[in-house]
Enzyme design. Structure first.
Site, PDB file in Angstrom:
ATOM      1  N   VAL A  15      -8.750   4.239  -2.952  1.00 13.69           N
ATOM      2  CA  VAL A  15      -8.441   2.878  -3.387  1.00 13.69           C
ATOM      3  C   VAL A  15      -9.071   1.879  -2.415  1.00 13.69           C
ATOM      4  CG1 VAL A  15      -6.622   1.233  -3.957  1.00 13.69           C
ATOM      5  CG2 VAL A  15      -6.291   3.674  -4.433  1.00 13.69           C
ATOM      6  N   LYS A  16      -9.914   1.015  -2.980  1.00  9.39           N
ATOM      7  CA  LYS A  16     -10.625   0.031  -2.162  1.00  9.39           C
ATOM      8  C   LYS A  16      -9.801  -1.255  -2.123  1.00  9.39           C
ATOM      9  CE  LYS A  16     -15.592  -0.870  -1.672  1.00  9.39           C
ATOM     10  NZ  LYS A  16     -16.813  -1.094  -2.458  1.00  9.39           N
ATOM     11  N   VAL A  17      -9.503  -1.685  -0.907  1.00  6.88           N
ATOM     12  CA  VAL A  17      -8.592  -2.810  -0.685  1.00  6.88           C
ATOM     13  C   VAL A  17      -9.293  -3.830   0.213  1.00  6.88           C
ATOM     14  CG1 VAL A  17      -6.368  -3.424   0.356  1.00  6.88           C
ATOM     15  CG2 VAL A  17      -6.606  -1.242  -0.836  1.00  6.88           C
TER      16      VAL A  17
END
Ligand code: G3P
Length: 221
Positions: free
Chosen positions: A85-87
């Site tokens: 998950v890219k945050v």
């Protein structure tokens, strides 16, 4: 440790298939802008990409708040076991990263422009941190300095081993060489740059010469 990994920075299935066929692609990074170039369902696209590579596939959240990021990320994580998950690097992003870490969901902290931002993300529990080299170069800063500083910082501490430095916003082959020289764990790049890395005019010239000599010899018999 193992050699620098190459990720493709694209959401284009044909490009991903091409790069994977070359045997040098270790994962894929996507973002909303790369997704916008291909369109359709982001979830379906991610599912397809996760079927093409066993390596990490980054899927970026859109929410600004930690609760929103966590619920988007949980949904991404259900798509496949190799989803990361890219945050974005914000205080809400840090909170989301630490919550994902507690749930065993891997994260890639994006939009990193300073070593401190990278250090914060690593301490919060990110699996990957993405300094944007090209976008810093674009504003007359030296993007590679951030990679170099983070690589040096990481050498001083054992408890950052959960986290890998991913050189992002790579614009040309020299960025990849320099990232590897700094000890970045990963470089993510467009297919164009991956292909440019195979090229040299003397290689082309050499192939043409070998062919010419070969047919001269064959023709002479
Ligand atoms: O995916 C993040 C990063 O690699 C984007 O690069 O070329 O849009 O600055 P760029």
């Amino acid at each position: 440790g193992s050699a620098v990994k190459f990720f493709l920075d694209t959401a284009d299935i044909a490009e991903i298939k091409t790069g994977i066929a070359w045997g040098v692609v270790d994962g894929v990074t996507t973002n909303p802008s790369l997704y916008a170039k291909v369109g359709g369902s982001y979830e379906e696209l991610l599912k397809e990409i996760c079927g093409l590579t066993k390596g990490p596939v980054s899927a970026e959240v859109i929410a600004d708040d930690a609760d929103g990021m966590v619920s988007e990320g949980r949904a991404f994580a259900k798509i496949a076991s190799n989803i990361v998950v890219k945050v974005p690097m914000t205080t809400a992003g840090l909170e989301a990263i630490s919550r994902f870490k507690a749930e065993g969901i891997k994260t890639n902290c994006t939009l990193i422009f300073t070593a401190n931002q990278g250090l914060m993300a690593a301490k919060a529990g990110a699996s990957l941190i993405s300094p944007f080299v090209g976008r810093l170069d674009d504003i007359s800063e030296d993007g590679m300095t951030v990679i170099r500083e983070l690589a040096e910082i990481f050498q001083h501490y054992d408890d950052l081993e959960h986290c890998e430095i991913l050189a992002a916003s790579i614009r040309h082959p020299r960025h990849v060489t320099e990232s590897a020289l700094c000890g970045a764990h990963v470089a993510t790049m467009p297919l164009k740059v991956l292909e440019q890395m195979t090229k040299h005019p003397l290689t082309d010239k050499g192939i043409a010469q070998f062919k010419a000599d070969w047919s001269k010899a064959k023709g002479g018999k």
